[in-house]
Design a protein around this motif. Sequence first.
Motif, short mmCIF file in Angstrom:
data_model
loop_
_atom_site.label_atom_id
_atom_site.label_comp_id
_atom_site.label_asym_id
_atom_site.label_seq_id
_atom_site.Cartn_x
_atom_site.Cartn_y
_atom_site.Cartn_z
N VAL A 29 -71.65 -20.34 31.85
CA VAL A 29 -70.29 -20.10 31.37
C VAL A 29 -69.83 -18.68 31.73
O VAL A 29 -68.63 -18.44 31.89
CB VAL A 29 -70.17 -20.37 29.85
CG1 VAL A 29 -70.75 -19.25 29.03
CG2 VAL A 29 -68.72 -20.63 29.46
N ARG A 30 -70.76 -17.78 31.90
CA ARG A 30 -70.38 -16.40 32.25
C ARG A 30 -69.82 -16.30 33.66
O ARG A 30 -69.10 -15.36 33.97
CB ARG A 30 -71.56 -15.47 32.02
CG ARG A 30 -71.82 -15.34 30.54
CD ARG A 30 -73.02 -14.55 30.20
NE ARG A 30 -73.24 -14.64 28.75
CZ ARG A 30 -74.09 -13.92 28.10
NH1 ARG A 30 -74.82 -13.04 28.73
NH2 ARG A 30 -74.22 -14.07 26.80
N TRP A 32 -67.65 -18.39 34.76
CA TRP A 32 -66.25 -18.74 34.58
C TRP A 32 -65.53 -17.85 33.57
O TRP A 32 -64.31 -17.94 33.43
CB TRP A 32 -66.13 -20.20 34.12
CG TRP A 32 -66.61 -21.12 35.20
CD1 TRP A 32 -67.83 -21.71 35.31
CD2 TRP A 32 -65.87 -21.52 36.35
NE1 TRP A 32 -67.90 -22.47 36.45
CE2 TRP A 32 -66.69 -22.37 37.11
CE3 TRP A 32 -64.58 -21.25 36.81
CZ2 TRP A 32 -66.27 -22.93 38.30
CZ3 TRP A 32 -64.17 -21.83 37.99
CH2 TRP A 32 -65.01 -22.66 38.72
N LEU A 33 -66.25 -17.00 32.90
CA LEU A 33 -65.66 -16.17 31.84
C LEU A 33 -64.48 -15.32 32.32
O LEU A 33 -63.45 -15.28 31.64
CB LEU A 33 -66.74 -15.31 31.18
CG LEU A 33 -66.32 -14.55 29.94
CD1 LEU A 33 -65.79 -15.49 28.86
CD2 LEU A 33 -67.52 -13.77 29.40
N PHE A 36 -61.47 -17.54 32.38
CA PHE A 36 -61.01 -17.88 31.03
C PHE A 36 -60.24 -16.71 30.41
O PHE A 36 -59.18 -16.91 29.82
CB PHE A 36 -62.18 -18.23 30.12
CG PHE A 36 -62.97 -19.45 30.53
CD1 PHE A 36 -62.43 -20.44 31.33
CD2 PHE A 36 -64.28 -19.59 30.11
CE1 PHE A 36 -63.16 -21.55 31.71
CE2 PHE A 36 -65.03 -20.70 30.47
CZ PHE A 36 -64.47 -21.68 31.27
N VAL A 37 -60.80 -15.51 30.52
CA VAL A 37 -60.16 -14.33 29.90
C VAL A 37 -58.83 -14.04 30.57
O VAL A 37 -57.85 -13.70 29.89
CB VAL A 37 -61.11 -13.12 29.95
CG1 VAL A 37 -60.39 -11.84 29.57
CG2 VAL A 37 -62.32 -13.35 29.06
N VAL A 45 -60.16 -16.56 23.88
CA VAL A 45 -61.48 -16.99 24.36
C VAL A 45 -62.53 -16.73 23.28
O VAL A 45 -63.38 -17.59 23.00
CB VAL A 45 -61.86 -16.29 25.68
CG1 VAL A 45 -63.32 -16.56 26.06
CG2 VAL A 45 -60.92 -16.74 26.80
N SER A 49 -64.45 -19.69 21.32
CA SER A 49 -65.90 -19.78 21.50
C SER A 49 -66.63 -19.81 20.16
O SER A 49 -67.64 -20.51 20.01
CB SER A 49 -66.42 -18.64 22.38
OG SER A 49 -66.27 -17.39 21.74
N CYS A 82 -69.84 -17.28 25.84
CA CYS A 82 -68.53 -16.60 25.96
C CYS A 82 -68.39 -15.51 24.91
O CYS A 82 -67.93 -14.41 25.21
CB CYS A 82 -67.40 -17.60 25.78
SG CYS A 82 -67.04 -18.61 27.20
N VAL A 86 -67.60 -11.21 25.41
CA VAL A 86 -66.22 -10.88 25.04
C VAL A 86 -66.20 -9.87 23.89
O VAL A 86 -65.30 -9.03 23.84
CB VAL A 86 -65.41 -12.16 24.74
CG1 VAL A 86 -64.04 -11.82 24.18
CG2 VAL A 86 -65.26 -12.99 25.99
#
Length: 162
Positions: A29-30, A32-33, A36-37, A45, A49, A82, A86
């Motif tokens: 997931v990192r 794509w992080l 997302f952000v 996000v 999460s 996520c 974050v």
Amino acid sequence: MPSYGHSVGLSASAIGVVLGMFGVAAFMVRIWLPVFVKRWGPDTVFGTSLYIAAAAFLLFPLFTNVYMLAAVSLILGLGMGCAQPVTLMLVYSRAPEGRSGEALGMRVTINQFTHIVVPIVFGTLGSAFGVAPVFAINALIQAGGGLLSRGAAQKAGPPAHG
């Protein structure tokens, strides 16, 4: 999770697979992080999460099958994968100018403190009441964090330094 897995008769290897799914998801997931952000912003996000993690914690005690537990662990890994990075972004961006090191140091201190206290408290609760309440309490903590972060985001306004 290891205690729960053992209590439902999973082998050590099966428990390792379930735990491994968390790590795989948290790593993946990192990738794509940043997308997302950029699309939804760090506050959204982060809150989302935490809600995903809360849902996963609620799902754990509903399953005893290794495949379902691995799927739930994957969901938890997506949420926590996520949330953790974050928080670093948010702490840094919301710290007063020139004090980001102090703010990040407090985050690490609190994180390490929880690594000491949480296993003792939850281990005691799990021994007394079983593991289902432990998962439920974790879900409440995650969901509560999501609610608190919404209020904090509204109060914080734009970042202190971009």
